[in-house]
Scaffold this motif. Sequence first.
Motif: not given
Length: 269
Positions: A193-221
């Motif tokens: 699973l880790s290797q699969s996620l590493d290979r697909s990381f650039p593609k997932r970043v591009i597909e993320l697009g302009q989606r809303a970013v997590l709030a700082p509190e949620d990210l910290k949690s």
Amino acid sequence: MIAALFAKQWSFFSDLEFSSAKYAFQSGKLVTIRRDQAAKDPDASTGLNIFVGVTAPDQRPVSWRPGSPDPKTGRSIVPERYLSFLTRRGPNLLVHDYTGETYTVYEAVEEFSQHLPPSYRTRVYGEEPPALKSLISNIDCHLIETQRLLILREESPDPYNRQREQRSSLAISKKAQTLKAIVARELAAYATLSQSLDRSFPKRVIELGQRAVLAPEDLKSRLTDLESKRASLMEAGILDSEADIPRCIEYRVAAGLEANPTIEREPEL
């Protein structure tokens, strides 16, 4: 010891370190098994060196000695004549050709009595007293053993098909092997699973697009929960606890939209 009496396993008592054992019955009968204290060297003797006594109300006491104290009599007992899978390695030592297990002469007679002539046991031990024979035959006694620390293998009824394996194995060893296989399987799945996620990381970043970013509190949690989970895995020994872990992580918020982690490490010497 109760099961050995009713199974007539006299060799069992010969191997025990005891002076006497008494069995009292509600009918008033008493069976006493005692060692022959006059035996000079019990370990070197081929006899059983035990006496079996039976006393009953209004009857004369009966004493019987299984086997013969004469060493020549022990050497004349040849169960391997009928049991071809046994090989004699000494005056009182027989070895199973298929399993490698060792038996004394009397142990072999008791273990494989079903493969010997009906009168052979009487020739080896002698004629049992009628009082003892009737007492044992009138009571149906069997030992039901529950052993949770050992895993016993099933014995083949055919002595010629027995394999060279241990009679038992530790249950904890069996559980440890099972746990080892589970951990290895989970680690392999994690690596895949880790290797699969590493290979697909650039593609997932591009597909993320302009989606809303997590709030700082949620990210910290979420990061706090992740660190707690990693600590639990390291405590269990699944993750390496000696990994280079950041000493402090600070989060700075830019324009309220994005969280930029800044890592502070200990100064290098």
